[in-house]
Motif scaffolding. Structure first.
Motif, PDB file in Angstrom:
ATOM      1  N   ASP A   1     -10.325   0.476   2.229  1.00  0.00           N
ATOM      2  CA  ASP A   1      -9.416   1.288   1.176  1.00  0.00           C
ATOM      3  C   ASP A   1      -8.156   0.442   1.114  1.00  0.00           C
TER       4      ASP A   1
ATOM      5  N   LYS B   1      -7.969   2.349  -5.294  1.00  0.00           N
ATOM      6  CA  LYS B   1      -9.223   2.794  -4.322  1.00  0.00           C
ATOM      7  C   LYS B   1     -10.384   2.155  -4.633  1.00  0.00           C
TER       8      LYS B   1
ATOM      9  N   THR C   1       0.898  -1.064   0.095  1.00  0.00           N
ATOM     10  CA  THR C   1      -0.167   0.033  -0.160  1.00  0.00           C
ATOM     11  C   THR C   1       0.787   1.387  -0.007  1.00  0.00           C
TER      12      THR C   1
ATOM     13  N   ASP D   1     -13.951   2.216   6.890  1.00  0.00           N
ATOM     14  CA  ASP D   1     -13.623   3.216   5.778  1.00  0.00           C
ATOM     15  C   ASP D   1     -12.235   2.894   5.486  1.00  0.00           C
ATOM     16  N   GLN D   2     -11.199   3.153   6.140  1.00  0.00           N
ATOM     17  CA  GLN D   2      -9.778   2.985   5.946  1.00  0.00           C
ATOM     18  C   GLN D   2      -9.314   1.618   5.871  1.00  0.00           C
TER      19      GLN D   2
ATOM     20  N   LYS E   1     -18.164   1.918  -2.925  1.00  0.00           N
ATOM     21  CA  LYS E   1     -17.964   2.175  -1.616  1.00  0.00           C
ATOM     22  C   LYS E   1     -19.296   2.355  -1.068  1.00  0.00           C
TER      23      LYS E   1
ATOM     24  N   TYR F   1      -8.713  -2.852  -0.877  1.00  0.00           N
ATOM     25  CA  TYR F   1      -8.636  -2.837  -2.219  1.00  0.00           C
ATOM     26  C   TYR F   1      -7.213  -2.102  -2.795  1.00  0.00           C
ATOM     27  N   GLU F   2      -6.664  -1.669  -2.175  1.00  0.00           N
ATOM     28  CA  GLU F   2      -4.985  -1.097  -2.538  1.00  0.00           C
ATOM     29  C   GLU F   2      -4.286  -2.441  -2.471  1.00  0.00           C
TER      30      GLU F   2
END
Length: 756
Positions: free
Chosen positions: A705, A715, A308, A701-702, A721, A708-709
């Motif tokens: 992300d 993102k 990441t 949420d973090q 989302k 996905y990375e």
């Protein structure tokens, strides 16, 4: 030339072409329209329009009758050229044994196949014209030049040719390159053969014509090419032992106005790819974005995914040379070495066996470690191969000698060497001349002669073998029974007197002057980054499987030689080209293109790399035989070391040198294993990534992300989302189950499993 009756005696047809600038005298005569030079009219190497004709009244079995049997399909594999022949009549496949064919036609069943008293009643002719029942049907008509040739030969006594009769030495096909508008555009091909006595002959009506892509360009028996759909094809002509071809490009006849955009070109690769696209009137796709590039280049160069942090740093960078710098950094990593050692371990069949006098597990590890050391030191690839071919000594003390332990059979060693290092599959020529390439039985056994004097004896350790030059041993030709001298592929007989034949071969094979070695390595390198070679498959180089872009392959070969066979420099050129960095999204003009590299292909990640990527993103570890816990699958030394995941996703077993051992096609078993098998589920649980991220106080949420990375190097989209937020809202008290399910879903997605 198609309308000329070549069977008429001493008829001279004069025509004036191109407004009288060229007068061509076309000579056609009974049976054998060969052209000879008069004294002082030219030289055999530069034939001119002939002024004197010789041997007009004699029909040759080898030069006239045999070509008729070829063009009529009589000696093809589907007819009398099959292993057992048809209906009691056997011919050599594609005429590789004319002496044997002469015997079978004239002597095997006396007075049955030819009738000297009544030539027209000969069964050879009666069956060919369909006058009597024939499983192959009528092959030609009574008024054809083919019928007249065989009839004249029989009328002349069906005589055998003298031992010193001229033989074909080359075949030329014109035009060399065709540009047609389809459908409906046509072009007549012309084939000319040259003979050992300096004569030459128009053999257009005696050549067998073929096309590599009938969807784009078809070709008739007479050599008339007809354009069809946009694309390219290779139109080939076969005569005697020669097969030659011409590149054919077809563009739409009524296509919209084509305008080539001002496409930037990073290097020579882009210039040559774009030149081909312009001929095809294809527009390249646009450049891929940074997120796509960083994931693609990490997988292709190192077999890993970017972290990441690496992803964030690269995408955030505004350095105009950031792609160039990333490529240089990745090439310098040890993971680059691991990936290429794995690929070469497949070529070299690095695999242990339980058989006595074959490669032991200890020898396998030493062999693999030696290969890894060569790549880590960036030893030029031709020097690596030279050590392999010329190696002598113990398989423990000098690991390259294991090259001769992975295979002990002389003919198989010869075949493997040609396929691995030249990309040439010689197997067909063991029993007969290659039907779709230039290689004859003489070529096959001449090549095998380099390996007939390999000696092997046991060392003190029963697991080790000593390889040495035995100094004696020959291979006999199956037809003549005589030893065949060592001969380079497509070259001269080698001077091996008093020398180690393998050392002589090693010098020739790895020389910059060798027409096959550097070209093969360049093609293999290209295939690593585009999913297919310029010649594809990479180890099936033959005239009937031509390169999709010959000029590009030539230049890559030239560059590799200029780089002193430094593989890293060629990899750098490829990765920095705009062609490699194109998007996988196609446009209207290139949607059907699969050969010209107008857009990136979507490729499934190979088995070892995919398993390593799953382990990497889940922070889990695998254990393989001979390696510490946490080692990567690409580092496995032994081809016998497998697990269910690797077998299912097509890891090579290294039992052969064939590139087909690596299975890249997706299938149902793979999907079911990812969905229901233990690999993904076990790794998610053992790695504990979700727990670690929650423990690190990261918000849902973090975490989304980051997942996905890790998996996609991007993102999540706003649409993704929204859906994920809805699921998280339903489990606000404990988001871990939803996040775990999301992680599992990402690892099972096509986007993760494929390079795009």
């Amino acid at each position: 030339m198609r309308d000329v009756d070549v069977m008429r005696v001493n008829k001279i047809i004069a025509s004036v072409l191109a407004l009288g600038l060229l007068v061509a005298f076309i000579f056609a005569w009974l049976g054998s329209p060969r052209r000879a030079l008069a004294a002082g009219s030219g030289s055999p190497s530069t034939p001119t329009v002939p002024t004197v004709l010789k041997d007009l009244d004699r029909v040759s079995f080898k030069l006239d009758v045999m070509p008729v049997l070829m063009v009529a399909g009589c000696n093809s594999g589907a007819c009398h050229g099959s292993a057992r022949g048809q209906d009691g009549f056997h011919l050599s496949l594609f005429g590789f044994d004319p002496d044997g064919d002469y015997y079978r036609i004239t002597r095997e069943i006396p007075n049955r196949r030819i009738n000297l008293a009544q030539p027209t009643e000969s069964l050879l002719l009666q069956k060919a014209i369909g006058a009597v029942p024939h499983g192959g049907g009528a092959r030609f008509k009574p008024d054809s030049p083919y019928y007249k040739t065989i009839l004249a030969w029989i009328e002349q006594g069906a005589k055998e040719d003298p031992a010193d009769i001229a033989t074909p030495v080359s075949l030329d096909l014109e035009p060399k390159e065709l540009h047609l508008k389809g459908p409906g555009g046509t072009q007549q091909m012309s084939a000319h053969a040259k003979y050992s006595d300096g004569t030459e002959r128009d053999v257009t009506n005696l050549a067998v014509f073929m096309t590599s892509n009938d969807n784009s360009a078809g070709v008739s028996h007479e050599g008339l090419v007809t354009a069809k759909n946009r694309g390219e094809a290779f139109v080939m002509a076969r005569f005697a032992t020669f097969t030659v071809g011409s590149q054919t490009i077809v563009v739409p006849k009524d296509a919209p106005t084509y305008v080539w955009p001002n496409v930037p070109e990073n290097n020579y690769i882009d210039k040559l790819v774009n030149a081909k696209l312009q001929k095809l009137q294809i527009l390249p796709s646009g450049l891929c974005d940074d997120a796509t590039f960083v994931r693609r280049v990490f997988i292709d160069v190192t077999g890993t995914l970017p972290t990441t942090k690496e992803f964030d740093d690269f995408v955030a960078s505004t350095d105009p040379k950031k792609r160039e710098k990333l490529v240089d950094e990745l090439i310098a990593r040890p993971e680059f070495v691991d990936l290429w050692v794995m690929k070469w371990a497949e070529l070299l069949k690095i695999r242990s066996t339980d058989q006595v006098n074959e490669m032991s597990y200890k020898a396998t590890l030493l062999y693999f470690d030696w290969l890894k050391d060569q790549f880590a030191k960036n030893v030029p690839i031709n020097q690596v191969v030279k050590q392999l071919i010329s190696s002598t000594g113990g398989t423990f003390k000098n690991p390259p000698t294991n090259y001769y332990q992975t295979e002990n059979e002389t003919l198989k060693v010869a075949e493997n060497t040609a396929q691995a290092f030249c990309g040439i599959r010689m197997q067909c020529a063991q029993c007969h001349n290659h039907p779709f390439d230039r290689w004859t039985q003489n070529d096959y056994y001449g090549w095998a002669s380099f390996f007939t004097q390999i000696g092997r004896k046991p060392a003190e350790d029963g697991r080790e073998t000593i390889v040495f030059n035995a100094g004696g041993g020959e291979v006999n030709h199956p037809l003549t029974g005589k030893p065949v001298p060592a001969k380079f592929l497509g070259g001269a007989v080698a001077d091996v007197k008093g020398k180690d034949r393998r050392a002589v071969l090693a010098d020739w094979l790895t020389s910059p002057d060798n027409p096959y070695f550097a070209r093969n390595i360049a093609n293999i390198c290209w295939a690593q980054f585009f999913g297919k070679g310029i010649v594809d498959p990479v180890d099936d180089v033959r005239i009937s499987n031509p390169p999709s872009n010959p000029q590009l392959l030539d230049e890559l070969t030239h560059r590799l030689i200029a780089y002193n066979f430094d593989l890293k420099k060629l990899v750098r050129d490829i990765c920095l080209s705009r062609t490699y960095q194109l998007d996988s999204v196609s446009n209207a003009s290139n949607a059907d293109d699969s050969r010209s590299f107008s857009h990136a292909s979507v490729r499934r990640i190979r088995a070892e790399v995919l398993l390593d990527c799953i382990s990497e993103v889940t922070e889990s570890k695998e254990k393989f035989r001979g390696l510490p816990l946490g080692a990567r699958a690409v580092q496995i030394a032994d081809g016998r070391t497998q697990n269910y995941f690797l077998r299912t996703f097509g890891r090579a077993t290294r039992e052969t040198v064939c590139s087909c051992e690596v299975k890249m096609e997706p299938n149902l078993s793979q999907a079911l294993h990812l969905l229901n098998g233990q690999t993904v589920e076990r790794k998610i649980q053992s790695g504990g990534v979700i727990k670690k991220l929650i423990a690190a106080k990261k918000t849902p949420d973090q975490i989304v992300d980051e997942l996905y990375e890790r998996c996609f190097s991007r993102k999540p989209t706003s649409q993704e989302k929204t859906k994920i937020d809805a699921m998280l809202a339903d489990s606000a008290k404990d988001p871990q189950p939803v996040l775990t399910d999301l992680f599992w879903a990402l690892l099972n997605s096509k986007e993760f499993i494929f390079t795009h």
